[in-house]
Design an enzyme around this catalytic site. Structure first.
Site, PDB file in Angstrom:
ATOM      1  CE  LYS A  91      -3.194   2.632   2.766  1.00 14.33           C
ATOM      2  NZ  LYS A  91      -3.829   2.823   4.072  1.00 14.33           N
ATOM      3  N   GLY A 152      -7.996   9.412   8.939  1.00 14.41           N
ATOM      4  CA  GLY A 152      -8.345   9.532  10.354  1.00 14.41           C
ATOM      5  C   GLY A 152      -9.347  10.627  10.663  1.00 14.41           C
ATOM      6  CB  ALA A 179      -7.880   7.443   4.043  1.00 11.71           C
ATOM      7  N   GLY A 180     -10.525   8.127   5.635  1.00 11.50           N
ATOM      8  CA  GLY A 180     -11.481   9.206   5.860  1.00 11.50           C
ATOM      9  C   GLY A 180     -12.878   8.774   6.243  1.00 11.50           C
ATOM     10  CG  ASN A 201      -6.612   1.494  11.353  1.00 14.18           C
ATOM     11  OD1 ASN A 201      -5.434   1.235  11.178  1.00 14.18           O
ATOM     12  ND2 ASN A 201      -7.150   1.289  12.543  1.00 14.18           N
ATOM     13  CB  THR A 202      -9.362   6.058  12.510  1.00 15.43           C
ATOM     14  OG1 THR A 202      -8.051   6.135  11.957  1.00 15.43           O
ATOM     15  CG2 THR A 202      -9.392   6.835  13.815  1.00 15.43           C
TER      16      THR A 202
END
Lengths: 252, 65
Positions: A91, A152, A179-180, A201-202
């Site tokens: 990645k 994040g 992301a986001g 993830n977050t």
């Protein structure tokens, strides 16, 4: 879908920031993800436990180059990751700005070209820019991973129209929203729009209950994908009665 | 000689990267290495001579997003 691999789950999960290794393990299982992201950091305490955890997860590993700000750093990190995790997958993140964590498009293409030529199977973290996407495909990337919003931030799909355009522009390239994302509804939306997968993830790691949130995202991704396959109805400006008028009683 | 290992100045008698890894008790099979920003594959650590002030990175698997 992804360099010859077609996972059953269209959710990819990051492994950072969980409250404990046990919660991470349970969240991976609850998410049904078959691909998890990992990174490389300076050898220190806690490395051995994480090695065991990723082995027992049974997931395919997607190492990242998170934190790299130049093509050279990212390339060296990718080479180290290939040896350590025994995979050609990478990645590719080349960060252009510390506040936004926006990719540096020029260094990204440069690194992608060198890594693809060296046999890597590159998953570039990119923006929704079409020309940048084309340059990455020219460089040898067979997957593109546009951001939904800054890493994040939990803002969801900040440039929805542009992402729609990107989907239409690259009909044959697997596209992953990376992301986001902050909420399952945002993941469902991305899947409804025809994206092939989402990576997050977050949103799971920092949820009040990460394991339950992992399950929520799994359901959302599946629902969104089914909706895309089923074909969504078109929007209309005016109401259109769903119950037939024909045969209605005259009661006035 | 002094080298920089994972950002810290260390005094070492190791002449090669392999010797440094052994001297520091790092788990050789489960780390990846770079010297002065260049990747050094596992099989080339024996032959990788260290020089004064070399910047050595020894990395292991970690959580990531």
């Amino acid at each position: 879908m992804f360099y010859g691999i077609t996972p059953k789950s269209r959710l990819m999960l990051g492994t950072a920031q969980y409250p404990s290794p046990k919660v991470l393990s349970d969240a991976i299982a609850a998410s049904q993800a078959e691909i998890i992201t990992v990174s490389l950091r300076r050898e220190g305490a806690g490395g051995a436990g994480f090695r065991d955890l990723i082995k027992t997860s049974g997931c395919r590993l997607l190492p990242n180059t998170a934190g790299c700000h130049s093509a050279r750093e990212a390339i060296t990190t990718a080479q180290m990751a290939r040896e350590l995790f025994d995979t050609n997958w990478i990645k590719l993140e080349v960060i252009g700005h510390a506040d936004t964590l926006q990719p540096d498009p020029f260094a990204l293409v440069e690194a992608a070209r060198i890594l693809c030529a060296d046999g890597f199977e590159v998953f570039p973290y990119t923006t929704e820019d079409l020309i940048l996407g084309e340059k990455l495909v020219e460089a040898g990337c067979r997957v593109l991973m546009p951001w939904g919003a800054p890493i994040g931030s939990g803002q969801g799909l900040r440039h929805e129209d542009a992402l729609c355009t990107m989907r239409a522009h690259f009909p044959d390239i697997p596209l992953v929203i990376d992301a986001g994302l902050g909420a399952p509804s945002q993941a469902a939306k991305a899947m409804e729009m025809g994206f092939d997968a989402v990576l997050l993830n977050t949103a799971v790691a920092k949820a009040g209950d990460p394991v339950t949130m992992a399950r929520a995202f799994a359901g959302a991704v599946e629902a969104g994908r089914l909706a895309h396959e089923a074909g969504l109805m078109g929007q209309r400006d005016m109401a259109v009665a769903s119950t037939p008028i024909f045969g209605m009683a005259a009661l006035s | 000689m002094r080298v920089e290992l994972n950002g810290e100045q260390v005094e070492t008698s190791a002449a090669t990267l392999s010797q440094l890894i052994e001297e520091r008790g790092l788990a050789a099979p489960s780390v990846a290495t770079a010297v002065n920003g260049e990747f050094v594959p596992r099989g080339m650590r024996d032959g990788k001579a260290l020089t004064e002030g070399a910047r050595i990175e020894v990395l292991s698997p970690m959580q990531g997003g």
